[in-house]
Design a protein around this motif. Sequence first.
Motif, PDB file in Angstrom:
ATOM      1  N   LYS A  10      38.090  54.045  39.050  1.00 49.37           N
ATOM      2  CA  LYS A  10      36.752  53.935  39.631  1.00 49.37           C
ATOM      3  C   LYS A  10      36.732  52.776  40.646  1.00 49.37           C
ATOM      4  O   LYS A  10      37.680  51.973  40.686  1.00 49.37           O
ATOM      5  N   PRO A  11      35.688  52.670  41.439  1.00 53.81           N
ATOM      6  CA  PRO A  11      35.614  51.576  42.413  1.00 53.81           C
ATOM      7  C   PRO A  11      35.622  50.188  41.747  1.00 53.81           C
ATOM      8  O   PRO A  11      35.152  50.040  40.623  1.00 53.81           O
ATOM      9  N   GLY A  14      40.253  47.083  41.249  1.00 55.13           N
ATOM     10  CA  GLY A  14      41.390  46.331  41.798  1.00 55.13           C
ATOM     11  C   GLY A  14      42.497  47.219  42.365  1.00 55.13           C
ATOM     12  O   GLY A  14      43.624  46.760  42.534  1.00 55.13           O
ATOM     13  N   LYS A  15      42.174  48.468  42.698  1.00 57.13           N
ATOM     14  CA  LYS A  15      43.199  49.357  43.258  1.00 57.13           C
ATOM     15  C   LYS A  15      43.769  48.807  44.565  1.00 57.13           C
ATOM     16  O   LYS A  15      44.970  48.755  44.748  1.00 57.13           O
ATOM     17  N   SER A  16      42.854  48.418  45.469  1.00 54.10           N
ATOM     18  CA  SER A  16      43.328  47.932  46.771  1.00 54.10           C
ATOM     19  C   SER A  16      44.109  46.629  46.624  1.00 54.10           C
ATOM     20  O   SER A  16      45.103  46.415  47.325  1.00 54.10           O
ATOM     21  N   THR A  17      43.646  45.783  45.719  1.00 56.26           N
ATOM     22  CA  THR A  17      44.360  44.519  45.492  1.00 56.26           C
ATOM     23  C   THR A  17      45.769  44.810  44.991  1.00 56.26           C
ATOM     24  O   THR A  17      46.755  44.234  45.477  1.00 56.26           O
ATOM     25  N   GLU A  29      39.699  44.808  50.906  1.00 51.87           N
ATOM     26  CA  GLU A  29      39.353  44.638  49.500  1.00 51.87           C
ATOM     27  C   GLU A  29      37.912  44.180  49.444  1.00 51.87           C
ATOM     28  O   GLU A  29      37.438  43.494  50.321  1.00 51.87           O
ATOM     29  N   GLY A  30      37.227  44.508  48.397  1.00 53.64           N
ATOM     30  CA  GLY A  30      35.869  44.004  48.280  1.00 53.64           C
ATOM     31  C   GLY A  30      35.265  44.511  47.004  1.00 53.64           C
ATOM     32  O   GLY A  30      35.645  45.564  46.508  1.00 53.64           O
ATOM     33  N   THR A  36      37.747  51.788  50.292  1.00 56.50           N
ATOM     34  CA  THR A  36      38.878  52.550  50.796  1.00 56.50           C
ATOM     35  C   THR A  36      38.444  53.995  50.960  1.00 56.50           C
ATOM     36  O   THR A  36      38.214  54.686  49.990  1.00 56.50           O
ATOM     37  N   LYS A 224      42.959  42.773  35.649  1.00 59.29           N
ATOM     38  CA  LYS A 224      42.068  41.618  35.420  1.00 59.29           C
ATOM     39  C   LYS A 224      42.318  40.992  34.058  1.00 59.29           C
ATOM     40  O   LYS A 224      41.395  40.458  33.431  1.00 59.29           O
ATOM     41  N   ASP A 226      43.653  38.405  33.617  1.00 59.53           N
ATOM     42  CA  ASP A 226      43.468  36.955  33.767  1.00 59.53           C
ATOM     43  C   ASP A 226      42.071  36.519  33.337  1.00 59.53           C
ATOM     44  O   ASP A 226      41.808  35.320  33.216  1.00 59.53           O
ATOM     45  N   MET A 227      41.168  37.472  33.101  1.00 58.06           N
ATOM     46  CA  MET A 227      39.817  37.088  32.664  1.00 58.06           C
ATOM     47  C   MET A 227      39.749  37.063  31.136  1.00 58.06           C
ATOM     48  O   MET A 227      40.362  37.894  30.465  1.00 58.06           O
ATOM     49  N   HIS A 254      45.455  40.353  41.146  1.00 55.79           N
ATOM     50  CA  HIS A 254      45.039  39.126  41.805  1.00 55.79           C
ATOM     51  C   HIS A 254      46.167  38.095  41.864  1.00 55.79           C
ATOM     52  O   HIS A 254      46.442  37.520  42.920  1.00 55.79           O
TER      53      HIS A 254
HETATM   54  N1  LIG Z   1      39.921  38.483  38.100  1.00 51.82           N
HETATM   55  C1  LIG Z   1      40.508  39.433  38.777  1.00 51.82           C
HETATM   56  N2  LIG Z   1      39.882  40.045  39.810  1.00 51.82           N
HETATM   57  C2  LIG Z   1      40.519  41.021  40.478  1.00 51.82           C
HETATM   58  C3  LIG Z   1      41.839  41.409  40.137  1.00 51.82           C
HETATM   59  N3  LIG Z   1      42.213  42.408  40.976  1.00 51.82           N
HETATM   60  C4  LIG Z   1      41.155  42.624  41.803  1.00 51.82           C
HETATM   61  N4  LIG Z   1      40.139  41.799  41.515  1.00 51.82           N
HETATM   62  C5  LIG Z   1      38.843  41.704  42.205  1.00 51.82           C
HETATM   63  O1  LIG Z   1      38.091  42.900  41.958  1.00 51.82           O
HETATM   64  C6  LIG Z   1      37.319  43.249  43.106  1.00 51.82           C
HETATM   65  C7  LIG Z   1      37.595  44.673  43.543  1.00 51.82           C
HETATM   66  O2  LIG Z   1      38.922  44.758  44.014  1.00 51.82           O
HETATM   67  P1  LIG Z   1      39.436  45.935  44.958  1.00 51.82           P
HETATM   68  O3  LIG Z   1      40.914  45.783  45.060  1.00 51.82           O
HETATM   69  O4  LIG Z   1      38.664  46.027  46.208  1.00 51.82           O
HETATM   70  O5  LIG Z   1      39.052  47.195  44.036  1.00 51.82           O
HETATM   71  P2  LIG Z   1      39.068  48.775  44.345  1.00 51.82           P
HETATM   72  O6  LIG Z   1      37.665  49.153  44.699  1.00 51.82           O
HETATM   73  O7  LIG Z   1      39.491  49.403  43.056  1.00 51.82           O
HETATM   74  O8  LIG Z   1      40.042  49.034  45.449  1.00 51.82           O
HETATM   75  C8  LIG Z   1      37.658  42.219  44.194  1.00 51.82           C
HETATM   76  O9  LIG Z   1      36.677  41.224  44.182  1.00 51.82           O
HETATM   77  C9  LIG Z   1      39.001  41.669  43.715  1.00 51.82           C
HETATM   78  O10 LIG Z   1      39.228  40.362  44.164  1.00 51.82           O
HETATM   79  C10 LIG Z   1      42.513  40.733  39.046  1.00 51.82           C
HETATM   80  O11 LIG Z   1      43.660  40.991  38.697  1.00 51.82           O
HETATM   81  N5  LIG Z   1      41.786  39.756  38.417  1.00 51.82           N
END
Ligand SMILES: Nc1nc2c(ncn2[C@@H]2O[C@H](COP(=O)(O)OP(=O)(O)O)[C@@H](O)[C@H]2O)c(=O)[nH]1
Length: 395
Positions: A10-11, A14-17, A29-30, A36, A224, A226-227, A254
């Motif tokens: 889902k959005p 962290g897919k893009s990250t 990323e956002g 995306t 995530k 790390d949280m 991250h």
């Molecule tokens: N704490 C934490 N935040 C993350 C991690 N990976 C991504 N994020 C955050 O989650 C949010 C969404 O990430 P994004 O890559 O755009 O998600 P997408 O919509 O699935 O492509 C951003 O604010 C990232 O910085 C992670 O491993 N740890």
Amino acid sequence: MSYRIGLVGKPSVGKSTLFNAATMNDVPEGAFPFTTIDPSIGEAYVRTDCVAPEFDESCQPSVGMCEDGTRFVPVKLVDIAGLVPGAHEGRGLGNQFLTDLNETDVLIHVVDFSGSTDLEGQATEGHDPREDIDVLEDELDAWYLDILEKGIDRYESKQLSDPDPEDVLAEQLSAFGISGAEIKQLVLATGYDVAPSEWDVEQRDVLAREIRKRTKPMVIAANKMDMESAQENWNRITADPEYDHLEFVPVSAHAEKALKNAAEQGAIEYAPGASEFEITADLPAEKNAGLEQIQTFLDEFGGAGVQRALEAAVFDVLGLKAVFPGSASGTWSKGPFRDCFLLPPDATAEEFAYHLHSDIGDGFLHGIDCRNSRQVGADTVLDHRAVVEVISTNQ
Ligand SMILES: Nc1nc2c(ncn2[C@@H]2O[C@H](COP(=O)(O)OP(=O)(O)O)[C@@H](O)[C@H]2O)c(=O)[nH]1
Ligand SMILES: [Mg+2]
């Protein structure tokens, strides 16, 4: 041809990250949905121990790279956006999503294990990541069921010509790459009647799910981690037998991204996926503290997990093996160990020859296992990290 790994989820999970960390390509990323729009295809790598040191050679990879005896073998990574419940009915970015999905060999489902995003990807607290896992599996199953039902209808309309049901179903399901024989095997394994007209609603559900599991195997990237809130979810979900069919990898996309960035800026030395790094520059205190925090994560989980998720998909789930073309005499026309190929688990010496080139396959005489100089027959199934020279009349 290279293997394709699809990133789904889902959005805002962290897919893009993760995609960026794995490929170092730039995709926005956002923390908002649908950042995306188009699927992004990038080159990522899976690690395997290089064989060159065993032969006292230093390898010269034609693609990918080798660092300190670790070979990085390219795979394609596809960031697939737009999964929403109901996608199989064409809601949201559904149809494109499903087409992209079809072209992948294995999926990495990126799940926000911190529970800080709801089903739609909006910020929240205490969301249960199990729901995300279930929703995605159910969504895929609904899509498979649709197509299976169409196949059953088609079979029923063809009964006069008396085809084998599994062949009609395989044709309908051809986009998923499953053969009639495999379908028959699944049907027999479930103990059902071979005639589709005998299958009730529940049996159709079960079969659709079995076919989906077979053709879209999946790794869960528990992101995530790390949280703080993530650990409890991890403990609970990975201990639940309901999820035994899935492979879980703890990830901080991250952290991996931050380490790649720091390495690119020359602040640290870091090999992708490693469990440690070395600070090589004078950094502001704040940056040092950030890196220290990441090191604590790496210590706890053995790495940031992005590489491991890719490798779990390629080696554990697909069961691929890395095979190196060798030279029994130690002579190389272009340089030692230029290539390393990922092959299916049951690939034989002759299939390896065909993988190199169809002419080499046509002229296949035998292989040589370069570790012991023994002859390898056409039907010999090769091991992971096999080093084989092919002897062919067409060289
Ligand atoms: N704490 C934490 N935040 C993350 C991690 N990976 C991504 N994020 C955050 O989650 C949010 C969404 O990430 P994004 O890559 O755009 O998600 P997408 O919509 O699935 O492509 C951003 O604010 C990232 O910085 C992670 O491993 N740890
Ligand atoms: Mg994205």
